[in-house]
Design an enzyme around this catalytic site. Structure first.
Site, PDB file in Angstrom:
ATOM      1  N   GLY A  17     -33.595 -51.236  59.334  1.00 53.37           N
ATOM      2  CA  GLY A  17     -33.213 -49.886  58.907  1.00 53.37           C
ATOM      3  C   GLY A  17     -31.863 -49.490  59.479  1.00 53.37           C
ATOM      4  O   GLY A  17     -31.577 -49.758  60.638  1.00 53.37           O
ATOM      5  N   ALA A  28     -17.589 -51.650  69.494  1.00 52.76           N
ATOM      6  CA  ALA A  28     -17.578 -51.917  70.940  1.00 52.76           C
ATOM      7  C   ALA A  28     -17.781 -53.406  71.223  1.00 52.76           C
ATOM      8  O   ALA A  28     -17.125 -53.976  72.097  1.00 52.76           O
ATOM      9  CB  ALA A  28     -18.667 -51.086  71.623  1.00 52.76           C
ATOM     10  N   VAL A  29     -18.678 -54.040  70.472  1.00 59.36           N
ATOM     11  CA  VAL A  29     -18.932 -55.476  70.678  1.00 59.36           C
ATOM     12  C   VAL A  29     -17.655 -56.271  70.372  1.00 59.36           C
ATOM     13  O   VAL A  29     -17.215 -57.108  71.172  1.00 59.36           O
ATOM     14  CB  VAL A  29     -20.102 -55.955  69.775  1.00 59.36           C
ATOM     15  CG1 VAL A  29     -20.220 -57.474  69.794  1.00 59.36           C
ATOM     16  CG2 VAL A  29     -21.413 -55.302  70.216  1.00 59.36           C
ATOM     17  N   ARG A  31     -14.497 -55.308  70.194  1.00 61.29           N
ATOM     18  CA  ARG A  31     -13.348 -55.034  71.069  1.00 61.29           C
ATOM     19  C   ARG A  31     -13.561 -55.585  72.474  1.00 61.29           C
ATOM     20  O   ARG A  31     -12.624 -56.070  73.103  1.00 61.29           O
ATOM     21  CB  ARG A  31     -13.046 -53.539  71.089  1.00 61.29           C
ATOM     22  CG  ARG A  31     -12.567 -53.105  69.717  1.00 61.29           C
ATOM     23  CD  ARG A  31     -11.632 -51.950  69.719  1.00 61.29           C
ATOM     24  NE  ARG A  31     -10.955 -51.907  68.433  1.00 61.29           N
ATOM     25  CZ  ARG A  31     -10.217 -50.906  68.012  1.00 61.29           C
ATOM     26  NH1 ARG A  31     -10.049 -49.841  68.761  1.00 61.29           N
ATOM     27  NH2 ARG A  31      -9.637 -50.974  66.843  1.00 61.29           N
ATOM     28  N   ARG A  78     -33.072 -56.673  54.666  1.00 62.93           N
ATOM     29  CA  ARG A  78     -34.272 -57.330  55.166  1.00 62.93           C
ATOM     30  C   ARG A  78     -34.230 -58.744  54.592  1.00 62.93           C
ATOM     31  O   ARG A  78     -33.810 -58.943  53.458  1.00 62.93           O
ATOM     32  CB  ARG A  78     -35.497 -56.533  54.761  1.00 62.93           C
ATOM     33  CG  ARG A  78     -35.412 -55.148  55.443  1.00 62.93           C
ATOM     34  CD  ARG A  78     -36.670 -54.369  55.493  1.00 62.93           C
ATOM     35  NE  ARG A  78     -36.670 -53.465  56.642  1.00 62.93           N
ATOM     36  CZ  ARG A  78     -36.318 -52.178  56.599  1.00 62.93           C
ATOM     37  NH1 ARG A  78     -35.922 -51.622  55.472  1.00 62.93           N
ATOM     38  NH2 ARG A  78     -36.367 -51.438  57.689  1.00 62.93           N
ATOM     39  N   GLY A 108     -33.874 -52.726  64.873  1.00 64.65           N
ATOM     40  CA  GLY A 108     -35.110 -52.208  65.441  1.00 64.65           C
ATOM     41  C   GLY A 108     -36.008 -53.326  65.941  1.00 64.65           C
ATOM     42  O   GLY A 108     -35.565 -54.469  66.082  1.00 64.65           O
ATOM     43  N   ASP A 109     -37.273 -53.002  66.199  1.00 63.03           N
ATOM     44  CA  ASP A 109     -38.154 -53.994  66.819  1.00 63.03           C
ATOM     45  C   ASP A 109     -38.391 -55.212  65.924  1.00 63.03           C
ATOM     46  O   ASP A 109     -38.542 -56.325  66.419  1.00 63.03           O
ATOM     47  CB  ASP A 109     -39.467 -53.365  67.280  1.00 63.03           C
ATOM     48  CG  ASP A 109     -40.257 -52.749  66.150  1.00 63.03           C
ATOM     49  OD1 ASP A 109     -39.675 -52.461  65.087  1.00 63.03           O
ATOM     50  OD2 ASP A 109     -41.476 -52.548  66.324  1.00 63.03           O
ATOM     51  N   THR A 132     -32.030 -47.597  65.857  1.00 64.04           N
ATOM     52  CA  THR A 132     -33.105 -47.066  65.007  1.00 64.04           C
ATOM     53  C   THR A 132     -33.206 -45.555  65.177  1.00 64.04           C
ATOM     54  O   THR A 132     -33.181 -45.063  66.309  1.00 64.04           O
ATOM     55  CB  THR A 132     -34.481 -47.711  65.322  1.00 64.04           C
ATOM     56  OG1 THR A 132     -35.512 -46.880  64.794  1.00 64.04           O
ATOM     57  CG2 THR A 132     -34.725 -47.874  66.802  1.00 64.04           C
ATOM     58  N   ASP A 134     -35.769 -43.873  64.689  1.00 66.85           N
ATOM     59  CA  ASP A 134     -37.133 -43.481  65.079  1.00 66.85           C
ATOM     60  C   ASP A 134     -37.362 -43.409  66.593  1.00 66.85           C
ATOM     61  O   ASP A 134     -38.344 -42.841  67.036  1.00 66.85           O
ATOM     62  CB  ASP A 134     -38.158 -44.472  64.509  1.00 66.85           C
ATOM     63  CG  ASP A 134     -38.328 -44.331  63.009  1.00 66.85           C
ATOM     64  OD1 ASP A 134     -37.752 -43.386  62.439  1.00 66.85           O
ATOM     65  OD2 ASP A 134     -39.041 -45.161  62.412  1.00 66.85           O
ATOM     66  N   ASP A 136     -38.430 -45.736  68.518  1.00 65.31           N
ATOM     67  CA  ASP A 136     -39.768 -46.284  68.782  1.00 65.31           C
ATOM     68  C   ASP A 136     -39.706 -47.585  69.577  1.00 65.31           C
ATOM     69  O   ASP A 136     -40.492 -48.496  69.346  1.00 65.31           O
ATOM     70  CB  ASP A 136     -40.524 -46.503  67.454  1.00 65.31           C
ATOM     71  CG  ASP A 136     -39.751 -47.375  66.477  1.00 65.31           C
ATOM     72  OD1 ASP A 136     -38.589 -47.693  66.766  1.00 65.31           O
ATOM     73  OD2 ASP A 136     -40.320 -47.731  65.443  1.00 65.31           O
ATOM     74  N   MET A 176     -38.522 -38.063  59.138  1.00 72.45           N
ATOM     75  CA  MET A 176     -38.790 -39.507  59.191  1.00 72.45           C
ATOM     76  C   MET A 176     -39.488 -39.923  60.481  1.00 72.45           C
ATOM     77  O   MET A 176     -39.456 -39.217  61.485  1.00 72.45           O
ATOM     78  CB  MET A 176     -37.490 -40.282  59.019  1.00 72.45           C
ATOM     79  CG  MET A 176     -37.113 -40.424  57.554  1.00 72.45           C
ATOM     80  SD  MET A 176     -35.719 -41.527  57.342  1.00 72.45           S
ATOM     81  CE  MET A 176     -35.845 -41.801  55.579  1.00 72.45           C
ATOM     82  N   GLY A 177     -40.081 -41.093  60.443  1.00 72.26           N
ATOM     83  CA  GLY A 177     -40.799 -41.665  61.589  1.00 72.26           C
ATOM     84  C   GLY A 177     -42.046 -42.358  61.078  1.00 72.26           C
ATOM     85  O   GLY A 177     -43.019 -41.691  60.743  1.00 72.26           O
ATOM     86  N   ARG A 178     -41.978 -43.692  60.982  1.00 69.02           N
ATOM     87  CA  ARG A 178     -43.129 -44.417  60.432  1.00 69.02           C
ATOM     88  C   ARG A 178     -44.322 -44.339  61.373  1.00 69.02           C
ATOM     89  O   ARG A 178     -45.413 -43.938  60.988  1.00 69.02           O
ATOM     90  CB  ARG A 178     -42.757 -45.881  60.192  1.00 69.02           C
ATOM     91  CG  ARG A 178     -42.449 -46.185  58.746  1.00 69.02           C
ATOM     92  CD  ARG A 178     -42.042 -47.614  58.587  1.00 69.02           C
ATOM     93  NE  ARG A 178     -40.931 -47.959  59.476  1.00 69.02           N
ATOM     94  CZ  ARG A 178     -40.364 -49.155  59.572  1.00 69.02           C
ATOM     95  NH1 ARG A 178     -40.813 -50.141  58.847  1.00 69.02           N
ATOM     96  NH2 ARG A 178     -39.357 -49.370  60.393  1.00 69.02           N
TER      97      ARG A 178
HETATM   98  P1  ADP Z   1     -36.306 -53.179  61.934  1.00 64.32           P
HETATM   99  O1  ADP Z   1     -35.427 -54.104  62.720  1.00 64.32           O
HETATM  100  O2  ADP Z   1     -35.592 -51.914  61.558  1.00 64.32           O
HETATM  101  O3  ADP Z   1     -37.639 -52.945  62.613  1.00 64.32           O
HETATM  102  P2  ADP Z   1     -37.568 -54.991  59.965  1.00 64.32           P
HETATM  103  O4  ADP Z   1     -38.925 -54.929  60.594  1.00 64.32           O
HETATM  104  O5  ADP Z   1     -37.503 -54.902  58.491  1.00 64.32           O
HETATM  105  O6  ADP Z   1     -36.572 -53.879  60.508  1.00 64.32           O
HETATM  106  O7  ADP Z   1     -36.901 -56.384  60.409  1.00 64.32           O
HETATM  107  C1  ADP Z   1     -35.609 -56.736  59.992  1.00 64.32           C
HETATM  108  C2  ADP Z   1     -35.534 -58.222  59.725  1.00 64.32           C
HETATM  109  O8  ADP Z   1     -35.815 -58.947  60.918  1.00 64.32           O
HETATM  110  C3  ADP Z   1     -36.551 -58.754  58.718  1.00 64.32           C
HETATM  111  O9  ADP Z   1     -36.157 -58.563  57.380  1.00 64.32           O
HETATM  112  C4  ADP Z   1     -36.567 -60.235  59.071  1.00 64.32           C
HETATM  113  O10 ADP Z   1     -35.471 -60.904  58.518  1.00 64.32           O
HETATM  114  C5  ADP Z   1     -36.433 -60.188  60.592  1.00 64.32           C
HETATM  115  N1  ADP Z   1     -37.766 -60.237  61.216  1.00 64.32           N
HETATM  116  C6  ADP Z   1     -38.625 -59.232  61.435  1.00 64.32           C
HETATM  117  N2  ADP Z   1     -39.770 -59.670  61.996  1.00 64.32           N
HETATM  118  C7  ADP Z   1     -39.635 -61.017  62.114  1.00 64.32           C
HETATM  119  C8  ADP Z   1     -40.484 -62.073  62.598  1.00 64.32           C
HETATM  120  N3  ADP Z   1     -41.710 -61.824  63.065  1.00 64.32           N
HETATM  121  N4  ADP Z   1     -39.998 -63.321  62.559  1.00 64.32           N
HETATM  122  C9  ADP Z   1     -38.772 -63.596  62.087  1.00 64.32           C
HETATM  123  N5  ADP Z   1     -37.939 -62.652  61.609  1.00 64.32           N
HETATM  124  C10 ADP Z   1     -38.350 -61.382  61.617  1.00 64.32           C
END
Ligand code: ADP
Length: 329
Positions: A17, A28-29, A31, A78, A108-109, A132, A134, A136, A176-178
């Site tokens: 996201g 920043a990265v 530079r 994604r 994000g995570d 992110t 969120d 989270d 927002m906020g899943r």
């Molecule tokens: P966010 O980083 O915002 O949480 P996503 O969950 O959609 O977003 O993850 C972004 C991308 O990271 C995914 O489209 C995929 O390419 C990669 N990714 C996410 N989870 C995994 C996983 N378990 N193994 C490998 N790649 C992953």
């Protein structure tokens, strides 16, 4: 990767996201890397660009005039292929053939999940920056984009309150906020919402309806409810449905703020933390602090192993929930 291998070429990507402030982090990265004489590369559309070999050199001029821009100049996506080992192997080969031996992932995570796997399988150390709206992710007091999203929500809700007050209406606003209620909590407190519904706390719906009913009886149903999209009652529409069933005479309006919360110029705070985190991402790659997420805790840099940044979720303290209740009474 052996910690003895010196990182000399770094790639940076934004994934998952989008969030305001990602551009400030990219800047920043790039530079910082150039400052230390490293070769720096941008990767388009997150992991998709790694797999599709959409990787290009970036100098300081390529990140000029972006600190104030929302979105991400590297775009985000994604990527299904990256979930599979085969896809990650292609990504590795594309980095390797350019000699890129360090990667900064802003996301994000989910993105950290991918980075964690990738760095376990191949000799490319990864650094995660929490991007992110969120908020989270554990291991940091701030995530890039959250402050801007809250400010956007507050500005919109203030306007809703003007019209709400004029008509003595009940407004249910969805932010927002899943799975995380932080945008709802901060924007709700910041706009004086009477009720804030977040996934982390149980909502007593009967009590909420009873209090609205009391107000309706006094023909003074001016009431602002801020709801997280991931709330168990189904966001603002779900809550409105319940209220209308129980109080059919009520003039209930729903407003879903939606994607405006992702856009816009980053706030001063987001620019500042993104710059600080981006700088430290490169420092980490150079000093051997590998496969961590860079965070800020109590105004100090804080490094969380990527696997811990993935699993942990922040908790909203009891204290906060009490503050919400007391201030709305
Ligand atoms: P966010 O980083 O915002 O949480 P996503 O969950 O959609 O977003 O993850 C972004 C991308 O990271 C995914 O489209 C995929 O390419 C990669 N990714 C996410 N989870 C995994 C996983 N378990 N193994 C490998 N790649 C992953």
């Amino acid at each position: 990767m052996s910690k003895k291998t010196q990182v000399t070429k770094i790639g940076v990507l934004t994934s998952g996201g989008d969030a305001p402030g990602m551009n400030a982090a990219i800047r920043a990265v790039i530079r910082t890397g150039n400052y230390y004489g490293l070769e720096m590369f941008g990767v388009m559309r997150g992991y998709a660009g790694l797999v599709e070999d959409d990787i290009f050199p970036m100098d300081n001029r390529s990140v000029a005039n972006i600190i104030q821009r929302g979105g991400t100049i590297l775009k985000t996506a994604r990527c299904k292929e990256f979930y599979e080992y085969e896809g990650r192997k292609i990504a590795y080969e594309n980095l390797k053939k350019r000699g890129i031996n360090g990667l900064v992932v802003i996301g994000g995570d989910g993105s950290f999940n991918g980075a964690q796997k990738f760095s376990n399988e191949f000799d490319i150390p990864c650094i995660g920056l929490p991007g992110t709206i969120d908020k989270d992710i554990a291991g940091t007091d701030f995530t890039i984009g959250f402050d801007t999203a809250v400010n956007t929500a507050i500005e919109a809700i203030d306007k809703i309150r003007d019209t709400m007050d004029a008509h003595d209406r009940l407004f249910i606003v969805e932010v927002m906020g899943r799975d995380a209620g932080y945008i709802a909590l901060h924007s709700g407190v910041g706009t004086g919402a009477e009720n804030i519904l977040i996934p982390e706390a149980e909502t007593d719906m009967d009590q909420l309806v009873a209090s609205l009913y009391e107000k309706e009886k006094r023909k003074k149903l001016v009431n602002l409810v801020v709801v997280t999209e991931g709330d168990k009652y189904g966001g603002a529409s779900g809550v409105a449905k319940i209220v209308k069933e129980k109080i059919p005479q009520a003039d209930v309006r729903v407003c879903i703020l939606g994607h405006i919360q992702r856009g816009g110029a980053p706030s001063s705070l987001d620019r500042f933390i993104a710059s600080r985190m981006g700088y430290h991402a490169v420092e980490c790659l150079l000093n051997g602090t590998h496969n961590v997420m860079v965070g800020i805790v109590n105004n100090h840099m804080h490094y969380t192993p990527l696997n811990k940044a993935i699993k942990a979720k922040q908790k909203i303290s009891e204290d906060w929930m009490k503050i919400v209740k007391v201030l709305a009474s």
